[in-house]
Design a protein around this motif. Sequence first.
Motif, PDB file in Angstrom:
ATOM      1  N   HIS A 140     -15.306  -6.508   5.676  1.00 52.58           N
ATOM      2  CA  HIS A 140     -15.033  -7.396   6.486  1.00 52.58           C
ATOM      3  C   HIS A 140     -16.494  -8.257   6.969  1.00 52.58           C
ATOM      4  N   SER A 141     -17.206  -8.852   6.122  1.00 53.51           N
ATOM      5  CA  SER A 141     -18.553  -9.339   6.517  1.00 53.51           C
ATOM      6  C   SER A 141     -18.621 -10.989   6.738  1.00 53.51           C
ATOM      7  N   GLY A 142     -19.602 -11.107   7.385  1.00 53.63           N
ATOM      8  CA  GLY A 142     -19.739 -12.577   7.397  1.00 53.63           C
ATOM      9  C   GLY A 142     -18.996 -13.266   8.697  1.00 53.63           C
ATOM     10  N   GLU A 143     -19.120 -14.441   8.629  1.00 51.24           N
ATOM     11  CA  GLU A 143     -18.406 -15.288   9.774  1.00 51.24           C
ATOM     12  C   GLU A 143     -16.825 -15.338   9.620  1.00 51.24           C
ATOM     13  N   LEU A 144     -16.587 -15.198   8.169  1.00 53.64           N
ATOM     14  CA  LEU A 144     -14.969 -15.264   7.912  1.00 53.64           C
ATOM     15  C   LEU A 144     -14.617 -13.853   7.886  1.00 53.64           C
ATOM     16  N   PHE A 145     -15.364 -12.840   8.057  1.00 54.43           N
ATOM     17  CA  PHE A 145     -14.699 -11.380   8.263  1.00 54.43           C
ATOM     18  C   PHE A 145     -14.097 -10.993   7.103  1.00 54.43           C
ATOM     19  N   SER A 146     -14.732 -11.575   5.848  1.00 53.01           N
ATOM     20  CA  SER A 146     -14.136 -10.879   4.562  1.00 53.01           C
ATOM     21  C   SER A 146     -15.144 -11.090   3.800  1.00 53.01           C
ATOM     22  N   ASP A 147     -15.425  -9.998   2.688  1.00 49.82           N
ATOM     23  CA  ASP A 147     -16.316 -10.691   1.587  1.00 49.82           C
ATOM     24  C   ASP A 147     -15.459 -11.033   0.384  1.00 49.82           C
ATOM     25  N   PHE A 148     -14.204 -11.250   0.770  1.00 44.92           N
ATOM     26  CA  PHE A 148     -13.262 -11.700  -0.495  1.00 44.92           C
ATOM     27  C   PHE A 148     -13.155 -11.094  -1.563  1.00 44.92           C
ATOM     28  N   SER A 149     -13.416  -9.654  -1.690  1.00 43.04           N
ATOM     29  CA  SER A 149     -13.420  -8.794  -2.929  1.00 43.04           C
ATOM     30  C   SER A 149     -12.027  -8.018  -2.826  1.00 43.04           C
ATOM     31  N   TYR A 150     -11.805  -7.365  -3.959  1.00 41.69           N
ATOM     32  CA  TYR A 150     -10.448  -6.595  -4.141  1.00 41.69           C
ATOM     33  C   TYR A 150     -10.841  -5.183  -3.890  1.00 41.69           C
ATOM     34  N   ARG A 151     -10.039  -4.453  -3.058  1.00 44.20           N
ATOM     35  CA  ARG A 151     -10.459  -2.989  -2.986  1.00 44.20           C
ATOM     36  C   ARG A 151      -9.127  -2.183  -2.675  1.00 44.20           C
ATOM     37  N   ASN A 152      -9.242  -1.277  -3.129  1.00 45.77           N
ATOM     38  CA  ASN A 152      -7.947  -0.099  -2.760  1.00 45.77           C
ATOM     39  C   ASN A 152      -8.645   0.534  -1.500  1.00 45.77           C
ATOM     40  N   ASN A 153      -7.811   0.377  -0.513  1.00 47.26           N
ATOM     41  CA  ASN A 153      -8.252   0.727   0.801  1.00 47.26           C
ATOM     42  C   ASN A 153      -7.528   2.097   1.130  1.00 47.26           C
ATOM     43  N   GLY A 154      -7.105   2.900   0.186  1.00 43.79           N
ATOM     44  CA  GLY A 154      -6.560   4.298   0.272  1.00 43.79           C
ATOM     45  C   GLY A 154      -5.236   4.302   1.117  1.00 43.79           C
ATOM     46  N   LEU A 155      -4.442   3.274   0.789  1.00 45.59           N
ATOM     47  CA  LEU A 155      -3.118   3.378   1.291  1.00 45.59           C
ATOM     48  C   LEU A 155      -2.246   3.976   0.338  1.00 45.59           C
ATOM     49  N   PRO A 156      -1.207   5.109   0.849  1.00 40.80           N
ATOM     50  CA  PRO A 156      -0.255   5.592   0.195  1.00 40.80           C
ATOM     51  C   PRO A 156       0.389   4.455  -0.797  1.00 40.80           C
ATOM     52  N   VAL A 157       0.821   4.738  -2.222  1.00 42.95           N
ATOM     53  CA  VAL A 157       1.554   3.626  -2.834  1.00 42.95           C
ATOM     54  C   VAL A 157       2.786   3.344  -2.332  1.00 42.95           C
ATOM     55  N   GLY A 158       2.970   1.969  -2.131  1.00 32.76           N
ATOM     56  CA  GLY A 158       4.443   1.832  -1.370  1.00 32.76           C
ATOM     57  C   GLY A 158       5.464   1.337  -2.590  1.00 32.76           C
ATOM     58  N   ASN A 159       5.324   0.074  -2.945  1.00 31.67           N
ATOM     59  CA  ASN A 159       6.050  -0.371  -4.030  1.00 31.67           C
ATOM     60  C   ASN A 159       4.838  -0.153  -5.339  1.00 31.67           C
ATOM     61  N   PRO A 160       5.663   0.741  -6.241  1.00 31.06           N
ATOM     62  CA  PRO A 160       4.538   1.095  -7.395  1.00 31.06           C
ATOM     63  C   PRO A 160       4.595   0.044  -8.419  1.00 31.06           C
ATOM     64  N   GLU A 161       5.515  -1.091  -8.036  1.00 30.52           N
ATOM     65  CA  GLU A 161       5.504  -2.149  -9.030  1.00 30.52           C
ATOM     66  C   GLU A 161       4.313  -3.108  -8.884  1.00 30.52           C
ATOM     67  N   ASP A 162       3.923  -3.094  -7.440  1.00 31.57           N
ATOM     68  CA  ASP A 162       2.896  -3.996  -6.913  1.00 31.57           C
ATOM     69  C   ASP A 162       1.635  -3.455  -7.157  1.00 31.57           C
ATOM     70  N   THR A 163       0.945  -3.381  -8.247  1.00 28.78           N
ATOM     71  CA  THR A 163      -0.397  -2.874  -8.565  1.00 28.78           C
ATOM     72  C   THR A 163      -1.470  -3.917  -8.316  1.00 28.78           C
ATOM     73  N   GLY A 164      -1.120  -5.043  -7.245  1.00 29.78           N
ATOM     74  CA  GLY A 164      -2.263  -5.721  -6.846  1.00 29.78           C
ATOM     75  C   GLY A 164      -2.997  -6.495  -7.866  1.00 29.78           C
ATOM     76  N   ARG A 165      -4.477  -6.742  -7.769  1.00 29.07           N
ATOM     77  CA  ARG A 165      -5.300  -7.141  -8.562  1.00 29.07           C
ATOM     78  C   ARG A 165      -5.031  -6.952 -10.274  1.00 29.07           C
ATOM     79  N   GLU A 166      -4.492  -5.782 -10.158  1.00 28.47           N
ATOM     80  CA  GLU A 166      -4.285  -5.267 -11.630  1.00 28.47           C
ATOM     81  C   GLU A 166      -3.325  -6.210 -12.251  1.00 28.47           C
ATOM     82  N   ARG A 167      -2.424  -6.752 -11.631  1.00 31.03           N
ATOM     83  CA  ARG A 167      -1.305  -7.890 -11.972  1.00 31.03           C
ATOM     84  C   ARG A 167      -2.249  -9.007 -12.640  1.00 31.03           C
ATOM     85  N   ILE A 168      -3.375  -9.235 -12.243  1.00 32.88           N
ATOM     86  CA  ILE A 168      -3.915 -10.486 -12.550  1.00 32.88           C
ATOM     87  C   ILE A 168      -4.937 -10.145 -13.683  1.00 32.88           C
TER      88      ILE A 168
END
Lengths: 337, 273
Positions: free
Chosen positions: A220-248
């Motif tokens: 959460h860097s800079g004045e916008l409080f994000s580096d706008f990268s894509y990261r797995n932040n260690g959440l237990p998988v909720g909806n396994p269909e939603d693989t996030g950035r991998e879909r793209i």
Amino acid sequence: MKNKLLLIAFLVFAFISCQNQNIEPEVQFYVPKNFPQPVYDLSKNPVTTAVFALGKALFYDGILSRDGTISCGSCHQQQSGFTQHGHDLSHGIDDLLTLRNSLPIQNLAWQKEFFWDGGVFDLDLFAVSPIEAHNEMDETLPNVLNKLRNHAKYPSMFEKAFGTKEISTERFLKALSQFQLMCISANSNYDKYVRNEGVMLSTEELTGLQLFKQKCATCHSGELFSDFSYRNNGLPVGNPEDTGRERITLNEQDKYKFRVPSLRNVEATRPYMHDGRFRSLEAVLDHYEKGIVQSPTLDSQLKNGIALSTDEKQKIIAFLKTLTDEEFMNNRLLSEF
Amino acid sequence: MNFKYSFLAILIVICSFLSCTKAQVEPEIDPNRKGEITLNFDNIAGTKDLKLGENYTNAAGEQFNLDMFQYYISNIKLKTEDCREYVVPQDESYFLVKEEDTKSQLITLKNVPEGNYNSVTFTIGVDSLRNTMDVSKRTGVLDIGNAGMAKGMYWSWNSGYIFVKAEGISSQAPAGPDGQRKFRYHIGGFGGYSSKTINNIKTKTLDLGRDRAKVRQGKNPEVHIIVDVLKMFSGATNISFATHPTVMFSPFSVNIAANYVNMFEYHHVHNEQ
């Protein structure tokens, strides 16, 4: 005669002052002093009062949806930092659930990709997605444009904004972009503090800021409080269909990665995470302290979680609340009514 | 040995002389004069003309019919027998060929320099540059708000055009929630914007062999191209409607793209007298 003159003078004066009241300030894009240069190319869509007004009308109009019930503002409510308050997954047309928690509309001129997975890379192309998603507005863009063409007020609004009554894809999308570009949130207590505008943060908030810089600002860097990268932040998988950035990217290594969100107005944008699973900031910090789930794509920074005492969490949350921008969330320029 | 080489050299000289003179014996060609050329994309299924709703059989032996078949053709280049290349101006070089719309199957190029053309090159799909351009550069068949696009040749959630779209019914496809046994192939992917991903942009060159499309002022030759939809489902990977009823933005889609690049074949040319 004298009385008559006085009356005329009075009327003229009253007329002038009335006129003055009716003149709204010109809408102009600006870069807050503590912000970097925007990513959006404003030269290809210079913000003007008339185009902004058109974009705002479109943003709050259900005409963008199949049955007229859902506007952009339905899932992006100003009072909640332009998110949908109280919903983990946002609700669209026919009360259908969407895949994710709606993101705030703020400071989008500084963002290079959109959605939790970054699937859209141009703000102008964004609006097509909610319009055409079956569980959001369930409409088609050509149909929206036709409804606008046959509408009582829109052709003249397009004329005022662009010079002719023509309603094209480009004009429609760029007008919507202008409204979103003007959703600039940079007047929180934190901003006024860093810009030396006479606001002081409390000792607790300042300690929180220091702790935040040590423990959170890698992502959460800079004045916008994000580096706008894509990261797995260690959440237990909720909806396994939603693989996030991998879909793209279709890249295994991007599985369950989501964009690092900005933390501006975080107090008002409950619930948290891409699926809205956490209802409080305490729950978020508890997750980083002791909830991290190991997985092949877990961010290397989070392998051991983040050491946080109860006291430190409180201070960080006190700081995060200084990012709340009441002026933004109450700005009449951006409000529906 | 020397003799053999000199013979070869003479042969080459004669050949090149012949091919050079060939252009010269047709003095009527003046590249400064412009004509037109039409590319006719004729969709077929094996030996039969393609008709939506008619039954065909794929290489896996599955019966099917199509209710939609459409694809982008873009970045067209033509080459003459004397190796002059004509590149259609970028902004005018995007076409959407739809089986349901006969007119869309005839692509007429205007302002083409006179010449005897024997090669046609085109992209199947939309190049990556155009996929990332400002919305003002997305006009005509690329206009995502154009009613002609309404059947969705664009992924709004993952910005990019769908290059080839085929949908239909096969009794071998699994039944969906509505009981219909549909298959859907939406093939696209331009390589990714900030992260690399699949790239299904394909370029095809069709050689006219001994034939020439004679472009002259006031003359509009028609190059007949057949497009065999069965080849989309066969080739290096035979596509089964039973095992892959839905293929959209996924790694498997590259197999279908590798197949469909081979569905385009030059057939014949009509030259106007």
